[in-house]
Design a protein around this motif. Structure first.
Motif, PDB file in Angstrom:
ATOM      1  N   ARG A   9     -23.123   7.218   4.845  1.00 60.58           N
ATOM      2  CA  ARG A   9     -22.498   8.386   5.488  1.00 60.58           C
ATOM      3  C   ARG A   9     -21.502   9.069   4.557  1.00 60.58           C
ATOM      4  NH1 ARG A   9     -23.194   9.211  10.874  1.00 60.58           N
ATOM      5  NH2 ARG A   9     -24.063   7.498  12.058  1.00 60.58           N
ATOM      6  N   ARG A  10     -20.846   8.295   3.702  1.00 57.17           N
ATOM      7  CA  ARG A  10     -19.857   8.855   2.793  1.00 57.17           C
ATOM      8  C   ARG A  10     -20.470   9.472   1.550  1.00 57.17           C
ATOM      9  NH1 ARG A  10     -16.993   4.309   2.647  1.00 57.17           N
ATOM     10  NH2 ARG A  10     -17.505   3.959   0.483  1.00 57.17           N
ATOM     11  N   VAL A  57     -36.842  21.030  -0.606  1.00 59.66           N
ATOM     12  CA  VAL A  57     -36.808  19.707   0.018  1.00 59.66           C
ATOM     13  C   VAL A  57     -35.408  19.098  -0.078  1.00 59.66           C
ATOM     14  CG1 VAL A  57     -37.661  17.342  -0.211  1.00 59.66           C
ATOM     15  CG2 VAL A  57     -39.259  19.240  -0.251  1.00 59.66           C
ATOM     16  N   LEU A  58     -34.778  19.201  -1.237  1.00 63.84           N
ATOM     17  CA  LEU A  58     -33.428  18.660  -1.394  1.00 63.84           C
ATOM     18  C   LEU A  58     -32.413  19.404  -0.526  1.00 63.84           C
ATOM     19  CD1 LEU A  58     -33.255  17.942  -5.217  1.00 63.84           C
ATOM     20  CD2 LEU A  58     -33.134  16.265  -3.370  1.00 63.84           C
ATOM     21  N   ALA A  59     -32.560  20.709  -0.409  1.00 60.03           N
ATOM     22  CA  ALA A  59     -31.651  21.484   0.443  1.00 60.03           C
ATOM     23  C   ALA A  59     -31.822  21.091   1.911  1.00 60.03           C
ATOM     24  CB  ALA A  59     -31.885  22.979   0.258  1.00 60.03           C
ATOM     25  N   ALA A  64     -29.832  17.927   6.647  1.00 56.81           N
ATOM     26  CA  ALA A  64     -30.048  16.822   7.580  1.00 56.81           C
ATOM     27  C   ALA A  64     -28.995  15.736   7.393  1.00 56.81           C
ATOM     28  CB  ALA A  64     -31.452  16.246   7.392  1.00 56.81           C
ATOM     29  N   ALA A  65     -28.615  15.444   6.164  1.00 56.56           N
ATOM     30  CA  ALA A  65     -27.594  14.421   5.905  1.00 56.56           C
ATOM     31  C   ALA A  65     -26.232  14.868   6.413  1.00 56.56           C
ATOM     32  CB  ALA A  65     -27.541  14.104   4.411  1.00 56.56           C
ATOM     33  N   ARG A  70     -21.987  14.443  10.709  1.00 57.87           N
ATOM     34  CA  ARG A  70     -21.129  15.170  11.649  1.00 57.87           C
ATOM     35  C   ARG A  70     -21.421  14.877  13.115  1.00 57.87           C
ATOM     36  NH1 ARG A  70     -17.394  15.846   8.321  1.00 57.87           N
ATOM     37  NH2 ARG A  70     -17.769  17.290   6.654  1.00 57.87           N
ATOM     38  N   ARG A  71     -22.573  14.319  13.444  1.00 61.55           N
ATOM     39  CA  ARG A  71     -22.891  14.066  14.851  1.00 61.55           C
ATOM     40  C   ARG A  71     -22.000  12.946  15.375  1.00 61.55           C
ATOM     41  NH1 ARG A  71     -26.637   9.760  15.884  1.00 61.55           N
ATOM     42  NH2 ARG A  71     -27.122   8.730  13.928  1.00 61.55           N
ATOM     43  N   PRO A  72     -21.720  12.950  16.667  1.00 64.02           N
ATOM     44  CA  PRO A  72     -20.850  11.916  17.221  1.00 64.02           C
ATOM     45  C   PRO A  72     -21.522  10.542  17.168  1.00 64.02           C
ATOM     46  CG  PRO A  72     -21.373  13.601  18.868  1.00 64.02           C
ATOM     47  CD  PRO A  72     -22.104  13.945  17.629  1.00 64.02           C
ATOM     48  N   HIS A  73     -20.767   9.544  16.786  1.00 64.84           N
ATOM     49  CA  HIS A  73     -21.268   8.174  16.747  1.00 64.84           C
ATOM     50  C   HIS A  73     -20.111   7.215  16.975  1.00 64.84           C
ATOM     51  CE1 HIS A  73     -19.821   8.866  12.678  1.00 64.84           C
ATOM     52  NE2 HIS A  73     -19.666   7.572  12.570  1.00 64.84           N
ATOM     53  N   ARG A  74     -20.461   6.048  17.438  1.00 67.46           N
ATOM     54  CA  ARG A  74     -19.438   5.018  17.644  1.00 67.46           C
ATOM     55  C   ARG A  74     -19.433   4.069  16.476  1.00 67.46           C
ATOM     56  NH1 ARG A  74     -19.221   1.968  22.980  1.00 67.46           N
ATOM     57  NH2 ARG A  74     -17.582   1.041  21.723  1.00 67.46           N
TER      58      ARG A  74
END
Length: 97
Positions: A9-10, A57-59, A64-65, A70-74
């Motif tokens: 994620r980082r 494809v990379l863009a 997507a990454a 940024r989506r909410p997660h626990r």
């Protein structure tokens, strides 16, 4: 200890964004190198056809990454009990703490 998911994620979004930027810059530089005589016709034939597709494809992977980060997660939720992201829409209370 940092988990592999936290590390991804980082590092994944900025890394993919940088690669997409390099591929985009290379799309602009390769014709100049061809005119300057640094790259020959075979180099242009090999790189010129694949580079625009690779850039797209990379863009897309970069977007997507960034969305994934940024989506909410626990944090620390492995999908067991109490890890639901849903809640009661009528009261606004989230389930899973």
């Amino acid at each position: 200890m940092t988990s592999l998911v936290d590390l991804a994620r980082r590092t994944l979004p900025p890394g993919l964004t940088g690669l997409a930027g390099l591929a985009c810059a290379a799309c602009c530089v390769v014709p100049l190198l061809l005119v300057a005589g640094v790259v020959g016709g075979a180099g242009w034939a090999a790189v010129g056809r694949a580079l625009p597709g690779l850039t797209v494809v990379l863009a897309a992977a970069s977007v997507a990454a960034w969305w994934w980060v940024r989506r909410p997660h626990r944090r620390g939720c492995a999908g067991g009990s109490g890890c639901a992201c849903g809640g009661d829409r009528t009261t606004g209370v989230r389930s899973g703490g």
